[in-house]
Design a protein around this motif. Structure first.
Motif, PDB file in Angstrom:
ATOM      1  N   LEU A  47      13.140   7.657  -3.256  1.00  0.00           N
ATOM      2  CA  LEU A  47      14.395   7.311  -3.910  1.00  0.00           C
ATOM      3  C   LEU A  47      14.208   7.165  -5.410  1.00  0.00           C
ATOM      4  O   LEU A  47      13.171   6.681  -5.871  1.00  0.00           O
ATOM      5  CB  LEU A  47      14.932   5.977  -3.358  1.00  0.00           C
ATOM      6  N   SER A  48      15.223   7.566  -6.142  1.00  0.00           N
ATOM      7  CA  SER A  48      15.230   7.342  -7.588  1.00  0.00           C
ATOM      8  C   SER A  48      15.482   5.851  -7.820  1.00  0.00           C
ATOM      9  O   SER A  48      15.909   5.137  -6.897  1.00  0.00           O
ATOM     10  CB  SER A  48      16.348   8.164  -8.242  1.00  0.00           C
ATOM     11  N   PRO A  49      15.241   5.347  -9.015  1.00  0.00           N
ATOM     12  CA  PRO A  49      15.508   3.927  -9.276  1.00  0.00           C
ATOM     13  C   PRO A  49      16.963   3.533  -8.976  1.00  0.00           C
ATOM     14  O   PRO A  49      17.216   2.455  -8.436  1.00  0.00           O
ATOM     15  CB  PRO A  49      15.183   3.769 -10.765  1.00  0.00           C
ATOM     16  N   GLU A  50      17.910   4.420  -9.276  1.00  0.00           N
ATOM     17  CA  GLU A  50      19.319   4.120  -8.996  1.00  0.00           C
ATOM     18  C   GLU A  50      19.582   4.064  -7.496  1.00  0.00           C
ATOM     19  O   GLU A  50      20.299   3.196  -7.002  1.00  0.00           O
ATOM     20  CB  GLU A  50      20.233   5.169  -9.648  1.00  0.00           C
ATOM     21  N   THR A  67      18.101   0.877  -6.067  1.00  0.00           N
ATOM     22  CA  THR A  67      18.970  -0.270  -6.354  1.00  0.00           C
ATOM     23  C   THR A  67      20.157  -0.287  -5.403  1.00  0.00           C
ATOM     24  O   THR A  67      20.511  -1.328  -4.849  1.00  0.00           O
ATOM     25  CB  THR A  67      19.455  -0.224  -7.819  1.00  0.00           C
ATOM     26  N   SER A  68      20.760   0.880  -5.179  1.00  0.00           N
ATOM     27  CA  SER A  68      21.896   0.982  -4.271  1.00  0.00           C
ATOM     28  C   SER A  68      21.486   0.622  -2.838  1.00  0.00           C
ATOM     29  O   SER A  68      22.203  -0.117  -2.148  1.00  0.00           O
ATOM     30  CB  SER A  68      22.475   2.390  -4.308  1.00  0.00           C
ATOM     31  N   ALA A  69      20.355   1.122  -2.391  1.00  0.00           N
ATOM     32  CA  ALA A  69      19.866   0.819  -1.042  1.00  0.00           C
ATOM     33  C   ALA A  69      19.587  -0.670  -0.884  1.00  0.00           C
ATOM     34  O   ALA A  69      19.905  -1.274   0.146  1.00  0.00           O
ATOM     35  CB  ALA A  69      18.612   1.635  -0.737  1.00  0.00           C
ATOM     36  N   TYR A  70      19.016  -1.276  -1.914  1.00  0.00           N
ATOM     37  CA  TYR A  70      18.727  -2.708  -1.887  1.00  0.00           C
ATOM     38  C   TYR A  70      20.025  -3.508  -1.765  1.00  0.00           C
ATOM     39  O   TYR A  70      20.123  -4.438  -0.958  1.00  0.00           O
ATOM     40  CB  TYR A  70      17.958  -3.112  -3.143  1.00  0.00           C
ATOM     41  N   LYS A  71      21.037  -3.130  -2.537  1.00  0.00           N
ATOM     42  CA  LYS A  71      22.334  -3.823  -2.483  1.00  0.00           C
ATOM     43  C   LYS A  71      22.987  -3.646  -1.110  1.00  0.00           C
ATOM     44  O   LYS A  71      23.592  -4.579  -0.573  1.00  0.00           O
ATOM     45  CB  LYS A  71      23.265  -3.317  -3.580  1.00  0.00           C
ATOM     46  N   GLN A  72      22.854  -2.453  -0.531  1.00  0.00           N
ATOM     47  CA  GLN A  72      23.398  -2.224   0.806  1.00  0.00           C
ATOM     48  C   GLN A  72      22.717  -3.129   1.826  1.00  0.00           C
ATOM     49  O   GLN A  72      23.379  -3.703   2.695  1.00  0.00           O
ATOM     50  CB  GLN A  72      23.213  -0.766   1.216  1.00  0.00           C
TER      51      GLN A  72
END
Length: 69
Positions: A45-48, A51-56
């Protein structure tokens, strides 16, 4: 099996439990057609995206705590 059914009832994505037989749980196939979904440890995963996966993950965890427990 019961916990997966509880997750599905409140809309948290998870495999569908199909059958429980002699302590073996059969789950629905995760993927498209006959190609299985990529394993989490193999995903890059890219950094973005990370971050999105972490928030999910956080949102699903919060939803689980509020609606299932």
């Amino acid at each position: 099996m019961f916990n997966l059914q509880r997750l599905q009832r409140v809309g948290i994505p998870c495999p569908t439990p199909l059958l429980l037989k002699k302590h073996v749980l059969f789950l629905s196939f995760i993927g498209k057609d006959t190609v299985p979904a990529q394993r989490l440890r193999d995903v890059i995963l890219s950094p973005e995206e990370l971050t999105s996966a972490y928030k999910q993950c956080l949102n699903v965890s919060i939803q689980f705590i509020i609606e299932v427990t």
